[in-house]
Design an enzyme around this catalytic site. Sequence first.
Site, PDB file in Angstrom:
ATOM      1  CG  ASP A  37       0.695  15.362   9.381  1.00  0.00           C
ATOM      2  OD1 ASP A  37       0.894  14.256   9.923  1.00  0.00           O
ATOM      3  OD2 ASP A  37       0.074  15.504   8.319  1.00  0.00           O
ATOM      4  CB  ALA A  38       1.458  20.705  13.509  1.00  0.00           C
ATOM      5  CD  GLU A  39       4.573  17.726  19.222  1.00  0.00           C
ATOM      6  OE1 GLU A  39       5.454  17.419  20.043  1.00  0.00           O
ATOM      7  OE2 GLU A  39       4.128  18.894  19.105  1.00  0.00           O
ATOM      8  CG  ASP A  41       5.806  18.987  10.000  1.00  0.00           C
ATOM      9  OD1 ASP A  41       6.290  17.909   9.611  1.00  0.00           O
ATOM     10  OD2 ASP A  41       4.815  19.535   9.485  1.00  0.00           O
ATOM     11  CB  SER A  86      13.950 -15.173 -11.592  1.00  0.00           C
ATOM     12  OG  SER A  86      14.579 -16.250 -12.268  1.00  0.00           O
ATOM     13  CB  ILE A  87      10.314 -17.361  -8.152  1.00  0.00           C
ATOM     14  CG1 ILE A  87      11.035 -16.951  -6.872  1.00  0.00           C
ATOM     15  CG2 ILE A  87       9.356 -18.500  -7.843  1.00  0.00           C
ATOM     16  CD1 ILE A  87      10.108 -16.484  -5.771  1.00  0.00           C
ATOM     17  CD  GLU A 123       5.843 -14.977   1.062  1.00  0.00           C
ATOM     18  OE1 GLU A 123       6.391 -14.130   0.326  1.00  0.00           O
ATOM     19  OE2 GLU A 123       6.471 -15.837   1.698  1.00  0.00           O
ATOM     20  CE  LYS A 125       5.780 -13.033 -10.166  1.00  0.00           C
ATOM     21  NZ  LYS A 125       5.860 -11.690 -10.776  1.00  0.00           N
ATOM     22  CG  ASP A 127       3.055  -5.684 -11.804  1.00  0.00           C
ATOM     23  OD1 ASP A 127       4.216  -5.963 -12.160  1.00  0.00           O
ATOM     24  OD2 ASP A 127       2.173  -5.325 -12.604  1.00  0.00           O
ATOM     25  NE  ARG A 146      14.739  -9.405  -9.827  1.00  0.00           N
ATOM     26  CZ  ARG A 146      14.345 -10.424  -9.064  1.00  0.00           C
ATOM     27  NH1 ARG A 146      15.147 -11.452  -8.873  1.00  0.00           N
ATOM     28  NH2 ARG A 146      13.166 -10.402  -8.491  1.00  0.00           N
ATOM     29  CD  GLU A 195       8.487  -6.526  -6.535  1.00  0.00           C
ATOM     30  OE1 GLU A 195       8.221  -6.507  -7.748  1.00  0.00           O
ATOM     31  OE2 GLU A 195       9.279  -7.346  -6.024  1.00  0.00           O
ATOM     32  CE1 TYR A 245       3.137  -4.030   3.266  1.00  0.00           C
ATOM     33  CE2 TYR A 245       2.212  -4.034   1.055  1.00  0.00           C
ATOM     34  CZ  TYR A 245       2.096  -3.757   2.407  1.00  0.00           C
ATOM     35  OH  TYR A 245       0.944  -3.202   2.894  1.00  0.00           O
ATOM     36  CE  LYS A 336       2.707 -13.499 -14.515  1.00  0.00           C
ATOM     37  NZ  LYS A 336       3.446 -12.249 -14.328  1.00  0.00           N
ATOM     38  CB  CYS A 435     -25.028  16.419 -27.197  1.00  0.00           C
ATOM     39  SG  CYS A 435     -25.405  14.901 -26.273  1.00  0.00           S
ATOM     40  CB  CYS A 438     -29.943  15.487 -26.569  1.00  0.00           C
ATOM     41  SG  CYS A 438     -28.754  16.687 -25.918  1.00  0.00           S
ATOM     42  CB  CYS A 453     -24.215  17.238 -23.424  1.00  0.00           C
ATOM     43  SG  CYS A 453     -25.952  17.528 -23.829  1.00  0.00           S
ATOM     44  CB  CYS A 459     -29.024  15.131 -22.657  1.00  0.00           C
ATOM     45  SG  CYS A 459     -27.849  13.935 -23.321  1.00  0.00           S
TER      46      CYS A 459
END
Length: 697
Positions: A37-39, A41, A86-87, A123, A125, A127, A146, A195, A245, A336, A435, A438, A453, A459
């Site tokens: 990450d440093a490189e 940056d 829509s599908i 494929e 679906k 959410d 959409r 999505e 994706y 679904k 509790c 006990c 507790c 216990c």
Amino acid sequence: MPQSQPPELAPRASELREQLLHHAHRYHVLDAPEIPDAEYDRLFQELQAIEEAQPELRTPDSPTQRVLGAVLAGLTPVRHTVPMLSIATERDTGEASARRFDARIRRALALGDADAPVEYSAELKFDGLAINLRYERGVLVQAATRGDGETGEDVTHNIRTIGQIPLRLKWLALPSAREMGGSEDAPEVLEVRGEIFMRRDHFERMNEQQRAAGLKTFVNPRNAAAGMVRQLDSKVTASRRLSFYAYGLGDVRGWELPETHSATLDALAKMGVPVNGERAVVRGADGLVGFHAQIGEKRAALPFDIDGVVYKIDARALQQQLGFKSREPRWALAHKYPAQEQTTVVRDIDVQVGRTGKLTPVAKLEPVFVGGTTVSNATLHNEDETRRKDVRVGDTVIVRRAGDVIPEVASVVLERRPADAGEPFDLFKRLGGKCPVCGSAIAREEGEVDWRCSGGLFCAAQRKEAILHFAGRRAMDIEGLGDKLVEQLVEGGTVRTLPDLYGLTADQLAGLDRMAAKSAKNLVDALDKSKRTTLPRFLFALGIRHVGEATAKDLARHFGSLDRIIDASEPQLLEVTDVGMVVAQSIRLFFEQAHNREVVGELRRLGIRWEESDGTADHTPKPLAGKTFVLTGALPNLNREEAKERIEAAGGKVAGSVSKNTDYLVAGEEAGSKLDKAREFGIALLDEAGLEALLAS
């Protein structure tokens, strides 16, 4: 005429953009970074400095343009050139749905029994939130939601913050582009549709941060992602980790599309667009059924939410032949899985005690079918979360269950709250401060969200965890007392408290699963051997909250005897090195419980013993005082714990990692990266013989 650029800056800016785009793709899409990450940056900051010095060198696809940070007055409407349709969705989750779809397709294509099976692209679906990414000549110029399918909202400022989405397509990566003579001209227009979603681990982390800050939590990953995409301030979106994706195309000008949908997705992947790998080309109804079942088994293990799978005829020519019906393609179907969210009613709120003593409010529900099973209990996490969501007895709530995840109450449907709904939840008042298992006192430390507790040794809910900790190698070191055996002893009622361990006989043990006579005798011998221990080990074995090995050693060194620790007041405990108010309160609370003192007393009566001192400070010079050691690899004769104890007895400190403050690295066989780092820092190296010599000196 525009002012010409200094010749050394323009090529360097172009080179930096290429490097950063390459490394961003490796990090965000392939999950295989090539540089730290440093490189990254450092390269980013160099490009940023060039663009600030010469703003005309800044391009729309520059990595510096990912986070804009502007707060917009509102979201601008965007009319889709090609509607985002829509599908058709099949909610019957059985295999009959897939077979009916294949039968409809075969009828529409006039295929008979003798004809070959239809090939489908199958494929996931996702959410999440559908998005349209518009690329012109390979550069991202607009992103739109959409909306109603005809008109969406311009969210380009937020989509640029998502590291997975390329700001410029890798057009020359396509074989077809190379065959065209390596032309750098990407399509005039290429709209990628896909999505936006939030991974479950990122969602949980975000909600934890929201809880810690006392802010409202999100109901589910989809709602969180949708809210982030439509934020007016892109800095807020950038602070959340969204993912993307692709699954299809919108308007396309200047690219001759591949003959199949699956090949189109392959081409997008080559361009640097994220395409999920859980897809396949399958044949006929059996292929659809198999894919739906296969993904159904994987669903809980996926790092993100899906609510079904999608079937599409793979051949583009057949898609065009079938066309559309009621604004839905005839050639596609969403199949679904059982819903992961449902509404139900809270009948009561109970409190469960976890194996570490944590108290968790649990909603007792009117049974509801969600996530593929009937749910009658759902976690409320803790008292603060229950109050934040304002869950009350009688409320109608949304219950969420994803795969094997414990069902939780996601939110309350406030408009359905009855007039006689219960009062806001108060855990301490509900339990009377005791509790429920006990009867020990419950406590919540300052700054913590969980009530616990305090009867850890007594216990029943904590029994198994207490025994395993007590028997651990760094505690009483009872070899052979593992998880499976403890489970049998506890569930069979043979061991109810720690002292019961020392009453076990070889005959009792030999009657358990996977316990032969020799194993039983070895365990009885190990229990007997463990009676001779040290005060720090015994203190650590008791499992007092916040008392680790180091604190146990400090307490033993300071007080010298267990009785003095048991009787110590908070001010006296605060005199011990590294013991603060939280630790002191935890020790006092533990020993104030009569149950815990009884268990400790019984263990001592059974013969557990150690050497004690008068508690006066030991001023004997320690030869290794102030020296820091790190252990790595396997030593010939000493195990790691023995070596550590001998170093600490001589005044030394044992650390877990090598730093410039390390004085010695003790290296055995198969020493790893710690040895390389020690050599790099010029730290003194010792083998076991060298350590022995140093200790003897």
